[in-house]
Design an enzyme around this catalytic site. Structure first.
Site, PDB file in Angstrom:
ATOM      1  N   ASN A  12      65.149  87.764  67.221  1.00 13.54           N
ATOM      2  CA  ASN A  12      65.990  86.689  67.940  1.00 13.54           C
ATOM      3  C   ASN A  12      66.460  85.632  66.927  1.00 13.54           C
ATOM      4  O   ASN A  12      65.609  84.807  66.533  1.00 13.54           O
ATOM      5  CB  ASN A  12      65.298  86.295  69.166  1.00 13.54           C
ATOM      6  N   TRP A  13      67.687  85.752  66.272  1.00 10.78           N
ATOM      7  CA  TRP A  13      68.155  84.791  65.252  1.00 10.78           C
ATOM      8  C   TRP A  13      68.442  83.399  65.955  1.00 10.78           C
ATOM      9  O   TRP A  13      68.682  82.385  65.289  1.00 10.78           O
ATOM     10  CB  TRP A  13      69.067  85.357  64.554  1.00 10.78           C
ATOM     11  N   LYS A  14      68.487  83.412  67.049  1.00 11.25           N
ATOM     12  CA  LYS A  14      68.696  81.916  67.740  1.00 11.25           C
ATOM     13  C   LYS A  14      70.060  81.450  67.125  1.00 11.25           C
ATOM     14  O   LYS A  14      70.917  82.402  66.899  1.00 11.25           O
ATOM     15  CB  LYS A  14      67.526  80.996  67.689  1.00 11.25           C
ATOM     16  N   HIS A  99      65.555  83.474  78.083  1.00 12.13           N
ATOM     17  CA  HIS A  99      64.619  82.808  77.150  1.00 12.13           C
ATOM     18  C   HIS A  99      63.828  81.585  77.480  1.00 12.13           C
ATOM     19  O   HIS A  99      64.998  80.982  78.131  1.00 12.13           O
ATOM     20  CB  HIS A  99      65.296  82.850  75.820  1.00 12.13           C
ATOM     21  N   GLU A 101      63.760  79.030  75.960  1.00  9.48           N
ATOM     22  CA  GLU A 101      64.674  77.703  75.638  1.00  9.48           C
ATOM     23  C   GLU A 101      65.888  77.660  76.526  1.00  9.48           C
ATOM     24  O   GLU A 101      66.392  76.555  76.689  1.00  9.48           O
ATOM     25  CB  GLU A 101      65.084  77.951  74.187  1.00  9.48           C
ATOM     26  N   GLU A 171      56.541  85.963  76.468  1.00  7.06           N
ATOM     27  CA  GLU A 171      56.484  84.787  75.373  1.00  7.06           C
ATOM     28  C   GLU A 171      55.939  83.497  75.684  1.00  7.06           C
ATOM     29  O   GLU A 171      56.614  82.614  76.280  1.00  7.06           O
ATOM     30  CB  GLU A 171      58.195  84.490  74.960  1.00  7.06           C
ATOM     31  N   GLY A 177      57.650  79.100  68.140  1.00 12.05           N
ATOM     32  CA  GLY A 177      58.056  78.114  67.090  1.00 12.05           C
ATOM     33  C   GLY A 177      57.135  77.381  66.702  1.00 12.05           C
ATOM     34  O   GLY A 177      57.298  76.246  65.789  1.00 12.05           O
ATOM     35  N   SER A 217      55.490  83.256  67.579  1.00 10.39           N
ATOM     36  CA  SER A 217      55.185  83.124  66.318  1.00 10.39           C
ATOM     37  C   SER A 217      54.504  84.377  65.738  1.00 10.39           C
ATOM     38  O   SER A 217      53.653  84.379  65.037  1.00 10.39           O
ATOM     39  CB  SER A 217      53.906  81.973  66.092  1.00 10.39           C
ATOM     40  N   GLY A 238      61.003  85.256  66.371  1.00 12.04           N
ATOM     41  CA  GLY A 238      62.218  84.109  66.304  1.00 12.04           C
ATOM     42  C   GLY A 238      62.344  84.063  64.603  1.00 12.04           C
ATOM     43  O   GLY A 238      62.844  84.801  63.930  1.00 12.04           O
ATOM     44  N   GLY A 239      61.500  83.003  64.240  1.00  9.29           N
ATOM     45  CA  GLY A 239      61.715  82.544  62.807  1.00  9.29           C
ATOM     46  C   GLY A 239      61.450  83.592  61.823  1.00  9.29           C
ATOM     47  O   GLY A 239      62.157  83.433  61.055  1.00  9.29           O
TER      48      GLY A 239
HETATM   49  P1  PGA Z   1      59.194  82.467  67.124  1.00 11.40           P
HETATM   50  O1  PGA Z   1      60.114  82.579  68.514  1.00 11.40           O
HETATM   51  O2  PGA Z   1      59.185  83.923  66.576  1.00 11.40           O
HETATM   52  O3  PGA Z   1      59.963  81.598  66.067  1.00 11.40           O
HETATM   53  O4  PGA Z   1      57.936  81.761  67.704  1.00 11.40           O
HETATM   54  C1  PGA Z   1      60.106  83.677  69.116  1.00 11.40           C
HETATM   55  C2  PGA Z   1      61.291  83.589  70.371  1.00 11.40           C
HETATM   56  O5  PGA Z   1      61.586  82.568  70.743  1.00 11.40           O
HETATM   57  O6  PGA Z   1      61.746  84.906  70.681  1.00 11.40           O
END
Ligand code: PGA
Length: 259
Positions: A12-14, A99, A101, A171, A177, A217, A238-239
């Site tokens: 997930n590149w956000k 998600h 967020e 998640e 993050g 993470s 994500g990251g």
């Molecule tokens: P993260 O994000 O790996 O940076 O914790 C995961 C996600 O939000 O899908």
């Protein structure tokens, strides 16, 4: 114990990567990951890079395209929204829904997420429906109830056939993050619980077949332990998915021993 379910490693590149950066990353991944057979790799760039990334992976057999969101509506006066059918134009196969967020910053409700999931299925897109508790909820002993409500609400109205084409991502909000990941045992416990919920909501066969990914993470250093858990069918990253070497290592998670 080998997992019968096909695994998914999704990035997930956000809100990261310009088109040029996205192409750079995906070209590298396509080169390095061509031999991966154990898992489907899904990349979810921002909307603006979907068209070019789609072209870049045309020849790839194991990298699929995902979007990070979509509208619950099919067409019309919805400024700033993107419909499922528009995603299909770029051969998008998956769409991340709900998600945390978006639940947090866009106030997305379970009801809205279930509408989006139904709209995704109507367009033959596979939703990756995200659920997860906050730290406060976990510490107050409300995790199970929160997850049950999210699962029930976000999947409301899906048929068994649609559920079979739906992916769930657990998640925990406190792990996204933050560098604090759930331990493999914590993830396994929650995944097994989600599967039990699916058994009640749908049926044992659906529960058994549904892919449940862990996200929060995920890094090269913790992916092996997570993937060794019997109910962890992949990861949503994500990251670490923004870094070619890290994502490469995550996709090549240590598959043995898997019991
Ligand atoms: P993260 O994000 O790996 O940076 O914790 C995961 C996600 O939000 O899908």
């Amino acid at each position: 114990m080998d997992k019968e379910r096909k695994l998914i490693i999704a990035g997930n590149w956000k809100m990261n990567k310009t088109v040029a950066e996205a192409i750079d990353l995906v070209n590298g991944l396509a080169r390095e990951l061509a031999k991966v057979k154990d898992a489907d790799i899904v990349v979810c760039p921002p909307f603006t890079a979907l068209s070019d990334v789609s072209k870049a992976i045309l020849a790839s057999k194991n990298i699929a395209l995902g979007a990070q969101n979509m509208s619950e509506n099919n067409v019309g006066a919805f400024t700033g929204e993107i419909a499922a059918v528009m995603l299909k134009e770029f051969s998008v196969r998956y769409v991340i829904l709900g998600h945390s967020e978006r639940r947090m910053f866009q106030n997305e409700s379970d009801e809205l997420i279930s509408k989006k999931a139904r709209a995704a299925h109507a367009a033959a897109l596979k939703p990756i429906v995200c659920v997860g508790e906050t730290l406060t909820e976990r510490e107050a002993g409300r995790m199970e109830k929160v997850l049950e409500t999210q699962i029930q609400g976000s999947l409301a109205g899906l048929t068994k056939e649609q559920m079979a084409e739906t992916v769930i991502a657990y998640e925990p909000v406190w792990a996204i993050g933050t560098g604090k990941n759930a331990t493999p045992e914590m993830a396994q416990e929650v995944h097994a619980r989600i599967r039990a919920d699916l058994r009640t909501l749908f049926n044992p066969a659906v529960a058994n077949d549904t892919l449940i990914l862990y996200g929060g993470s995920v890094k090269p250093g913790n992916v092996d332990g997570l993937m060794a858990m019997s109910d962890v069918d992949g990861v949503l990253v994500g990251g670490a998915s923004l870094d070619e070497a890290d994502f490469h290592r995550i996709v090549w998670f240590e598959t043995k021993p898997k019991n």
